[in-house]
Structure formats: C-alpha cells, structure tokens
Design a protein around this motif. Structure first.
Motif, PDB file in Angstrom:
ATOM      1  N   TYR A 132     -15.467  14.778 -41.928  1.00  0.00           N
ATOM      2  CA  TYR A 132     -15.839  15.620 -41.110  1.00  0.00           C
ATOM      3  C   TYR A 132     -14.837  16.347 -40.121  1.00  0.00           C
ATOM      4  O   TYR A 132     -13.433  15.806 -40.425  1.00  0.00           O
ATOM      5  CB  TYR A 132     -15.682  14.506 -39.348  1.00  0.00           C
ATOM      6  CG  TYR A 132     -16.984  13.735 -39.391  1.00  0.00           C
ATOM      7  CD1 TYR A 132     -18.213  14.737 -38.430  1.00  0.00           C
ATOM      8  CD2 TYR A 132     -17.373  13.146 -39.587  1.00  0.00           C
ATOM      9  CE1 TYR A 132     -19.378  13.837 -38.029  1.00  0.00           C
ATOM     10  CE2 TYR A 132     -18.274  12.514 -39.695  1.00  0.00           C
ATOM     11  CZ  TYR A 132     -20.158  12.715 -39.093  1.00  0.00           C
ATOM     12  OH  TYR A 132     -21.161  12.494 -38.571  1.00  0.00           O
ATOM     13  N   ARG A 133     -14.661  17.353 -40.181  1.00  0.00           N
ATOM     14  CA  ARG A 133     -13.433  18.405 -39.367  1.00  0.00           C
ATOM     15  C   ARG A 133     -13.561  19.103 -37.683  1.00  0.00           C
ATOM     16  O   ARG A 133     -13.089  19.438 -37.418  1.00  0.00           O
ATOM     17  CB  ARG A 133     -13.034  19.730 -39.957  1.00  0.00           C
ATOM     18  CG  ARG A 133     -12.031  18.719 -41.672  1.00  0.00           C
ATOM     19  CD  ARG A 133     -11.298  17.610 -41.621  1.00  0.00           C
ATOM     20  NE  ARG A 133     -11.247  16.696 -42.863  1.00  0.00           N
ATOM     21  CZ  ARG A 133     -10.926  15.805 -43.240  1.00  0.00           C
ATOM     22  NH1 ARG A 133     -11.429  15.480 -41.934  1.00  0.00           N
ATOM     23  NH2 ARG A 133      -9.857  15.977 -44.143  1.00  0.00           N
ATOM     24  N   LEU A 134     -15.418  18.814 -37.312  1.00  0.00           N
ATOM     25  CA  LEU A 134     -15.504  19.110 -36.659  1.00  0.00           C
ATOM     26  C   LEU A 134     -15.527  18.069 -35.657  1.00  0.00           C
ATOM     27  O   LEU A 134     -16.408  17.628 -35.792  1.00  0.00           O
ATOM     28  CB  LEU A 134     -16.610  20.201 -36.181  1.00  0.00           C
ATOM     29  CG  LEU A 134     -17.738  20.331 -35.153  1.00  0.00           C
ATOM     30  CD1 LEU A 134     -17.015  21.025 -34.365  1.00  0.00           C
ATOM     31  CD2 LEU A 134     -18.636  21.218 -35.565  1.00  0.00           C
ATOM     32  N   PHE A 135     -14.845  18.543 -34.124  1.00  0.00           N
ATOM     33  CA  PHE A 135     -14.901  17.480 -33.024  1.00  0.00           C
ATOM     34  C   PHE A 135     -15.195  18.334 -32.089  1.00  0.00           C
ATOM     35  O   PHE A 135     -14.745  19.067 -31.149  1.00  0.00           O
ATOM     36  CB  PHE A 135     -13.380  16.911 -32.978  1.00  0.00           C
ATOM     37  CG  PHE A 135     -13.276  15.240 -34.200  1.00  0.00           C
ATOM     38  CD1 PHE A 135     -13.980  14.527 -34.518  1.00  0.00           C
ATOM     39  CD2 PHE A 135     -12.790  16.514 -35.346  1.00  0.00           C
ATOM     40  CE1 PHE A 135     -13.457  14.075 -35.621  1.00  0.00           C
ATOM     41  CE2 PHE A 135     -12.227  15.876 -36.471  1.00  0.00           C
ATOM     42  CZ  PHE A 135     -13.075  14.232 -36.808  1.00  0.00           C
ATOM     43  N   ASP A 136     -16.297  17.146 -31.294  1.00  0.00           N
ATOM     44  CA  ASP A 136     -15.985  18.461 -29.774  1.00  0.00           C
ATOM     45  C   ASP A 136     -16.352  17.097 -28.715  1.00  0.00           C
ATOM     46  O   ASP A 136     -16.484  15.513 -28.745  1.00  0.00           O
ATOM     47  CB  ASP A 136     -17.899  18.625 -29.964  1.00  0.00           C
ATOM     48  CG  ASP A 136     -18.610  19.021 -28.694  1.00  0.00           C
ATOM     49  OD1 ASP A 136     -18.372  20.364 -28.486  1.00  0.00           O
ATOM     50  OD2 ASP A 136     -19.447  18.428 -27.283  1.00  0.00           O
ATOM     51  N   THR A 137     -16.056  17.563 -27.763  1.00  0.00           N
ATOM     52  CA  THR A 137     -15.301  16.815 -26.753  1.00  0.00           C
ATOM     53  C   THR A 137     -15.436  17.978 -25.502  1.00  0.00           C
ATOM     54  O   THR A 137     -15.928  18.575 -25.175  1.00  0.00           O
ATOM     55  CB  THR A 137     -13.864  16.188 -26.656  1.00  0.00           C
ATOM     56  OG1 THR A 137     -13.932  15.650 -25.559  1.00  0.00           O
ATOM     57  CG2 THR A 137     -13.087  17.146 -26.813  1.00  0.00           C
ATOM     58  N   ALA A 138     -15.214  17.582 -24.352  1.00  0.00           N
ATOM     59  CA  ALA A 138     -15.482  18.296 -22.970  1.00  0.00           C
ATOM     60  C   ALA A 138     -14.182  17.378 -21.904  1.00  0.00           C
ATOM     61  O   ALA A 138     -13.678  16.298 -22.121  1.00  0.00           O
ATOM     62  CB  ALA A 138     -16.844  18.255 -22.166  1.00  0.00           C
TER      63      ALA A 138
END
Length: 359
Positions: free
Chosen positions: A39-45
């Motif tokens: 994985y190279r895409l990481f989604d947070t907030a």
C-alpha cells in the motif's frame, strides 16, 4: 498496482488503507502491515485522532529508506469544527505536525456542515440536550478559497471534498479557482451513487469510496462513541450473490466488493487492522469480474435506502443548512433491512443504460 490520475497530474492509487475507527495503537500496526503489503495510499482525518500514530510509522519507513516520501499518497481532512476560512491553515498545520510531514498529497473538506468547537478547539461543543452546537454560518466558498491558498503555500498538492452533494459541488465549481480533484463519499454495492459519479466524471473529479465493504465495524463504533445504535444494519459480505461470485473466483467476498468498484476506476479505502485482511484487500488486480458478474453487483444498488452513514450520530445535524441529505433522509436502516431481506435469494435483473455508466 492500479492508479487514477487527478486533475493535478498526480497518480492516486486505486486501493488505500482506511483508518476510521482505528485506535492509535492499532493503526500503527495496520499501517506497518499495509506498507509491507505494498500500500502507498493512506487515508486519515483530524477527527480520527490517529494522525500521530500514522505519522510515527511513516517516519520510521522514510528514515530507514524503505519508502520514499514521493511514493506515498497521504490524505487527511479539515474537521467539521474547522469549517471557517480562518481555521483552514490552523487545522492543516496541526495535521502536518501530527503526521510529521511537510505536505499532504490530498486535503479534503471532511463535511459540508460546520460545528462550533469546545474550549479545547479539538472537539465539537455539545448543548445541554446532547445535540451538537451548529455553526450556522458555514460558507463553502470562503472555506474553499482558504483551501486554494494551502495549495499555493505548498502545504497540500491537491484539494477536494467529502460528503458533499451535487448542488454543493456545483456551487464550489462555479466559484473556485482550483476545482476539486477528489470527492470521498460512502459507496458500496448497496449505495452506488450513480448520479453523483456521472456528475464527477463530467467535471473531472475522481471518486473515492469509503465504507466499500459496508463498514461492518461502524455499528459497534457508534454505540461506544455516541451511544447511537441503528436498529438494523445490512451485511454486504454475507450477501448470497457476493458469496457466489467469490466462490467462482476463489476469492473473499471483500475482494469481490472491492474489485467491483476498482474495475469502475473508483478508489477504495477499506479499513482493517488485521494483517491478513489488509493483504487480501490489496490483492485485487490479478483477476477481473465478468460483465455478467458486474451486472449482478450493479443490481444490488438501492439508492438512498442503501445508505449506512447519514451522520445521525451527530445529534441535531439535520438542522444545519448544509446538511447534505435534506429531502433524502429517511428511516434508512429499517428500509435497508426490508429491501435486502426480500432479495437475499434473487438473481440480478438486467440494468438500464444509466446503471452501466463507467466512471
């Protein structure tokens, strides 16, 4: 690994790790496992309260030379308590500090509605009756101009929105200098948002699907955090049609649901803290669903009745002028339960032309 191209020219991976509901200690291990899996895409907030844990893992990998910063695609979001132009740089700076990064690849306005923060500035203020203190002066155009300034300052490479409806996006596009590059919304087999996807395709906006597996952990999360418990909750992973297609390909139901979206060029960000499931969710590029299988899955769509996340856990949110589901909010969970229980054994019917639009 597949990717899509944003209007900025950036390549955004089609599969990323979602981190909503993941506690800091869990998310560090999950990000580690995801990086190892490719994985190279990481989604947070900001609202997820796990940016620091993600940043710790990313920093270790970058400093060890195991990954280049330029190879990562990091997404985070302006919180609902920061939906004011003056607060945009403040909350982006907080996220950058927590993530230990000098820039974000994609910064999203998390919600179209705004809340007033409490004295800490990190969480919403709550009224005596338990409802959230609404910021009734939320101004999307003013917020967006501040978002554009963050691109100019080099703090983020691209900007976008999350949970906005079509009319809200139309207002932004007409008044923007930098158009939204991405829209992140709930999307899965039961809520396929076809009209929204066509609008985004027409306007050059890449779509990201959150809860692509139906967010099986959301009910427990809402009960624990908000004391909010929807009466019924659909089970996408257990649907007979999904299981039948999974058996035909010797795959997991999750892989089938993810492949269904990715095959339509929709970015997916499934959340998991299990190393094995993280690996499985990433292995969806070595098989393809047939047109007939795509049609079966397309036909599971139930429009607004398939919505799981209507933000009802934010007590009083429907009174905000920018609540995105006005006119569509209904007893979704009861409706979903009735619709799905009656269709468990049905074979998919042919789709009309609209249903097979490819985005």
């Amino acid at each position: 690994m597949g990717s899509v191209v944003l209007r900025t020219g950036q390549r955004m991976p089609l599969v990323g790790l979602g981190t909503w509901q993941a506690a800091p200690e869990e998310v560090e291990r999950a990000v580690e496992a995801a990086l190892e899996a490719g994985y190279r895409l990481f989604d947070t907030a900001f609202n997820y309260n796990n940016e620091e844990a993600i940043g710790n893992t990313l920093k270790r990998w970058i400093e060890a030379g195991k990954v280049e910063r330029e190879d990562l695609f990091i997404v985070t979001k302006l919180p609902h308590i920061g939906n004011r132009a003056s607060d945009v740089p403040k909350y982006l700076d907080k996220s950058l500090k927590r993530l230990q990064l000098s820039y974000i690849d994609l910064y999203l306005v998390h919600m179209p509605f705004g809340f007033i923060p409490d004295a800490t500035g990190d969480v919403p203020a709550i009224n005596a009756d338990g409802s959230f203190v609404l910021d009734l002066k939320t101004d999307h155009n003013a917020v967006w101009k501040a978002m554009e300034e963050q691109v100019d300052a080099g703090k983020t490479k691209a900007i976008g929105i999350s949970n906005f409806n079509i009319s809200q996006m139309e207002r932004l596009i007409v008044n923007s200098r930098i158009h939204p590059a991405n829209l992140q919304v709930e999307m899965h087999a039961y809520l396929q948002q076809k009209e929204l996807r066509i609008f985004c395709e027409t306007n050059g906006i890449v779509v990201t699907a959150y809860s692509p597996l139906g967010s099986p952990g959301a009910k427990q999360h809402w009960q624990k955090k908000y004391n909010y418990s929807p009466e019924n909750f659909p089970d996408l992973l257990g649907h007979p049609a999904v299981q039948q297609i999974a058996d035909a390909h010797d795959r997991t139901p999750a892989q089938i649901l993810l492949r269904h979206l990715v095959q339509q060029h929709i970015v997916v960000i499934p959340k998991s803290t299990s190393p094995e499931r993280i690996k499985q969710n990433f292995k969806i590029f070595d098989f393809e669903l047939t047109p007939e299988e795509m049609e079966i899955l397309n036909n599971l769509d139930h429009g607004e009745q398939g919505r799981i996340l209507d933000f009802g856990f934010f007590k009083g949110v429907e009174n905000h002028p920018e609540y995105p589901f006005k006119g569509t909010k209904k007893d979704t969970h009861n409706a979903v339960n009735n619709v799905f229980s009656s269709e468990e054994k049905q074979v998919a019917k042919p789709l009309n032309a609209l249903c097979v639009q490819n985005v």
